[in-house]
Design a protein around this motif. Structure first.
Motif, mmCIF file in Angstrom:
data_model
loop_
_atom_site.group_PDB
_atom_site.id
_atom_site.type_symbol
_atom_site.label_atom_id
_atom_site.label_comp_id
_atom_site.label_asym_id
_atom_site.label_seq_id
_atom_site.Cartn_x
_atom_site.Cartn_y
_atom_site.Cartn_z
ATOM 1 N N THR A 1 -1.596 1.832 0.779
ATOM 2 C CA THR A 1 -1.445 1.589 -0.651
ATOM 3 C C THR A 1 -2.304 2.578 -1.429
ATOM 4 O OG1 THR A 1 -3.275 0.020 -0.723
ATOM 5 C CG2 THR A 1 -1.068 -0.874 -0.249
ATOM 6 N N HIS B 1 2.845 2.925 -0.270
ATOM 7 C CA HIS B 1 3.507 1.805 -0.941
ATOM 8 C C HIS B 1 3.100 1.661 -2.394
ATOM 9 C CE1 HIS B 1 5.673 -0.134 2.273
ATOM 10 N NE2 HIS B 1 4.616 -0.086 3.054
ATOM 11 N N ASN B 2 4.087 1.332 -3.212
ATOM 12 C CA ASN B 2 3.847 0.789 -4.541
ATOM 13 C C ASN B 2 4.439 -0.613 -4.516
ATOM 14 O OD1 ASN B 2 6.621 1.054 -4.836
ATOM 15 N ND2 ASN B 2 6.478 2.903 -6.071
ATOM 16 N N SER B 3 4.426 -1.317 -5.615
ATOM 17 C CA SER B 3 4.899 -2.704 -5.586
ATOM 18 C C SER B 3 6.366 -2.796 -5.185
ATOM 19 C CB SER B 3 4.663 -3.377 -6.934
ATOM 20 O OG SER B 3 5.317 -2.662 -7.961
ATOM 21 N N PHE C 1 6.762 -2.094 -1.379
ATOM 22 C CA PHE C 1 6.192 -3.186 -0.604
ATOM 23 C C PHE C 1 7.145 -4.383 -0.584
ATOM 24 C CE2 PHE C 1 3.730 -7.131 -0.400
ATOM 25 C CZ PHE C 1 3.186 -6.987 0.867
ATOM 26 N N LEU C 2 7.687 -4.744 -1.736
ATOM 27 C CA LEU C 2 8.619 -5.874 -1.798
ATOM 28 C C LEU C 2 9.897 -5.580 -1.012
ATOM 29 C CD1 LEU C 2 8.147 -7.017 -5.488
ATOM 30 C CD2 LEU C 2 7.333 -8.139 -3.397
#
Length: 132
Positions: free
Chosen positions: A79, A106-108, A111-112
């Motif tokens: 991250t 990863h960004n949000s 990641f999701l």
């Protein structure tokens, strides 16, 4: 309970007390990687969980020396917060160089997307990767 302050005033004071001295509220969390790297520099990581290459093993009763170069590669991705921590650590410890790598950054959203691909609790197979 025995105060004449409103609930909103009490909550505001509590929040102000908790963030006092914090430069940026969003960066006050410390990633797990920070604990691991701090333990590495102190020489307190266990050999069984964190095997290493390089220097000789410490003599009986002696503490292991801190490494000079560390390569951290995280399968599954890193991250921006972990990257920021490694950068700050490199600045604060000029005698130690930590290199951080991973399969992705990863960004949000990414990641999701990874979480969506995980198998469900029912034991089904993971969804195939999305076509780029």
């Amino acid at each position: 309970l025995f105060s004449n302050k409103t609930w909103l005033a009490a909550t505001k004071k509590s929040l102000q007390r908790n963030i006092k001295g914090v430069q940026n509220v969003y960066t006050q969390h410390s990633p797990y990687l920070a604990q691991t790297l701090d333990a590495l520099l102190k020489g307190t990581l266990t050999e069984t969980q964190y095997p290493h290459l390089g220097s000789e093993p410490p003599t009986a009763g002696a503490k292991r020396r801190a490494p000079v170069e560390v390569i951290v590669f995280m399968v599954g991705g890193v991250t921006y917060e972990e990257s920021r921590y490694v950068s700050e650590m490199n600045t604060a410890n000029p005698g130690v160089r930590v290199l951080l790598g991973g399969t992705t950054i990863h960004n949000s959203a990414s990641f999701l997307e990874e979480v969506k691909r995980l198998p469900s609790a029912g034991g089904g197979a993971a969804a195939p990767p999305a076509a780029a």
